[in-house]
Each structure stands twice: as C-alpha cells, then as structure tokens.
Design a protein around this motif. Structure first.
Motif, mmCIF file in Angstrom:
data_model
loop_
_atom_site.group_PDB
_atom_site.id
_atom_site.type_symbol
_atom_site.label_atom_id
_atom_site.label_comp_id
_atom_site.label_asym_id
_atom_site.label_seq_id
_atom_site.Cartn_x
_atom_site.Cartn_y
_atom_site.Cartn_z
ATOM 1 N N UNK A 1 -9.070 -12.507 -60.739
ATOM 2 C CA UNK A 1 -7.727 -12.613 -61.265
ATOM 3 C C UNK A 1 -7.855 -13.367 -62.599
ATOM 4 N N UNK A 2 -6.506 -12.464 -63.175
ATOM 5 C CA UNK A 2 -6.569 -13.770 -64.950
ATOM 6 C C UNK A 2 -5.017 -13.560 -65.138
ATOM 7 N N UNK A 3 -4.255 -14.081 -64.366
ATOM 8 C CA UNK A 3 -2.802 -14.522 -64.276
ATOM 9 C C UNK A 3 -2.234 -15.261 -65.860
ATOM 10 N N UNK A 4 -1.191 -15.316 -65.639
ATOM 11 C CA UNK A 4 -0.565 -15.692 -67.213
ATOM 12 C C UNK A 4 0.840 -16.289 -66.677
ATOM 13 N N UNK A 5 1.511 -17.070 -66.786
ATOM 14 C CA UNK A 5 2.335 -18.358 -66.702
ATOM 15 C C UNK A 5 3.264 -17.202 -67.124
ATOM 16 N N UNK A 6 4.061 -15.965 -67.985
ATOM 17 C CA UNK A 6 4.900 -15.739 -67.993
ATOM 18 C C UNK A 6 5.407 -14.509 -66.790
#
Length: 322
Positions: free
Chosen positions: A259-264
């Motif tokens: 997975x490639x998560x991001x805070x937003x």
C-alpha cells in the motif's frame, strides 16, 4: 511580510526569502502568525517539481503559531489562539492562512515549536500503526530510517503498543537513538544486508509489517523482509521513486500486501483530524511521546534545512523559525 518562494523547480538554491503581500483570510479561513514551520520531504518534492504546484509557490504545509485574524463565518478559532496545522497555504512564511476547520488548538503544556515538530510526523506515525496496519503486541515490525522524525515516533509508538520493533539506521549514533526510542533491534543499512538480518532476528519468519519512507533504495529489501501475508506500507520515497512492479511478485514472496498511503486520506474527516492530532499532542506533556527537534534554523536559511534533510544528516525534526 517575508516568505520562502520557489519560482522554478530545482535544488535548494531556488529557495528565496522574498517580500510578499500579507494574505487576507477568506470566508472560513484564519490568518496565523507562524512561530515555527516544520520541514518535511513533501516540501522537497514540491521544490524539485516531483509534485506539481502553480509557480511561484510558498513552500510548507506544517506549522504552528498565533491566530491574527479570521475571515467571515469562522467560529472555532479566535485571534490570540495558539494553533497548528498540516494544511497551511505556505508555512515557510511570517504569516499564512489555513481553513479554520483544519487548524488544531494547541493544549497547555505544549509549545508552538513542539506542535510544529509533532503534527505531521506524529499523525503519520499514528495512522500507520493504528489504521494502515494495526500493529499488535508481540508482532515484529521493521521501521526504515529509525532515527528520522517519523522513525523515532514509530519506534516509540511501537514500543508503547508492545510490538517488537526492528529499525534501520545509518551508523552507531543513529542506531543508538532508535534503540533509545524503543527499537528492540537495529540494523546499520550501510554495512549489513537488511533482509538477511531481519530473517536472522525473526528466526526466518520475517516481519508482519514494514514501514518504509525511503522508497527506491529499500523497496526490494522491504519485500524480502516480510513474512507470509505481510504488509509493506510505503509512505515516502526519500531515495527516489520505486520502479514498476509485477503484482505476481507479491504472490511469489508470500501473498504480500503493498500500500502507498498518505496522511491526507487519514485525516480527511474533521473527527479523524481531531482524534489523531489530539492523541499526539496530549502525549507530549504526559511524557508518552518525546519529540526530538534536531535543529531550529532561521527561515531565511531554508536551503540549509533542505540540504540537511536530503543528505540524511538529520535525526529528528527540522524547524524553520521566522
């Protein structure tokens, strides 16, 4: 007022301390006098053009300070309030605006500098360990860049959960910092094969999750460090973009998850922002989290901060002070 501006993509030398107009808060916005701005790799990505923005642009998303004025319709914050945010319209500045709903009030016992150092990286560590992959007591996890800002917080949160944290770091001094933060084992990535060391430490089983902010240089080793049905949370790319991958590789290495998560996407709802920011900020005066500020640099010298960050010469958080 003055701000750090980027007129064209490039190296740290394109960061210019320039006079700009004082912004006026629109409806639903607040104007904040910045007392400290956090330096993050996402700022580097915008500076280099890896992430696109309309130029010229004032860099910075994270910061903390004092509300100076509010636009129409704002009721949640007032002039004089101490606030922080990861959604400023350019925090490398003496004054900046943000949507009032994206501002977080700073509790007693937490300084504006601590808040500026803790919000983005603290909430990142929180969502990674509580949502992207919910870390459990007794599980092995691998944290890359364990002496960096997020890395140190991941080590602390992992230890608090009761997980068995393995951290990579560049040299004995950074290994020591990661161990003091909670890592059970450390690996010097410069001299050792990380995946081989992980297999040795875990008796060949591999870890349940890898938290990887480095990207290109660590990606294959991260996959090889995972056990069957393990999860690779690739949340950054400080060494560069990861090359394309055939999904069949995930099958052959043990039905892995990538997975490639991001805070937003993990603070998109107001209640999520309030929960994550509240837990992080409350943990500072209680002593549950220690925020390591590596250096405080005059904002006019933002180029120096970017050189330190890109050169992997930091351990903890870099702040810019107007």
């Amino acid at each position: 007022m003055k701000a750090i501006r980027v007129a064209e993509p490039g190296g740290p030398e394109v960061l210019r301390w320039e006079d700009v107009p004082v912004p006026t808060p629109n409806e639903g916005e607040a104007l904040v006098r910045i007392e400290a701005a956090g330096v993050n790799f996402i700022d580097v990505y915008f500076r280099t053009g890896q992430y696109k923005a309309a130029l010229p642009v004032t860099l910075g998303m994270e910061g903390a300070g004092i509300v100076e004025a509010v636009g129409p319709g704002v009721r949640d914050v007032s002039p004089g309030d101490r606030v922080g945010s990861v959604n400023f319209a350019g925090s490398y500045a003496e004054l900046s605006t943000a949507r009032a709903e994206r501002l977080v009030k700073i509790p007693e016992g937490v300084s504006t500098r601590q808040a500026a150092a803790a919000l983005l990286q603290g909430m990142t560590a929180h969502y990674l360990t509580h949502a992207t992959y919910r870390l459990r007591a007794g599980e092995f996890c691998l944290v890359h860049a364990g002496a960096g800002g997020v890395g140190l917080l991941l080590c602390q949160i992992g230890r608090r959960i009761g997980a068995r944290v393995i951290a990579t770091a560049g040299g004995p001094d950074k290994e020591r910092l990661a161990r003091e933060a909670g890592a059970e084992e450390t690996i010097d990535y410069r001299t050792k094969n990380v995946a081989e060391e992980v297999r040795r430490i875990t008796d060949g089983k591999g870890v349940r999750v890898v938290y990887d902010s480095v990207g290109k240089d660590t990606f294959e080793g991260s996959l090889d460090s995972l056990g069957v049905r393990g999860t690779l949370a690739l949340f950054g790319q400080s060494s560069g973009k990861v090359p394309p991958i055939d999904p069949q590789v995930l099958n052959t290495k043990g039905s892995l998850f990538l997975t490639r998560p991001t805070l937003a996407h993990y603070v998109a709802m107001p209640e999520e922002l309030a929960e994550r920011s509240g837990e992080i900020l409350r943990s500072i005066p209680s002593g549950d989290l220690s925020i390591k500020i590596f250096r405080e640099i005059p904002m006019a010298d933002a180029a120096e901060a970017h050189r330190l960050l890109e050169g992997r010469k930091t351990s903890g958080k870099l702040l810019l002070i107007p």
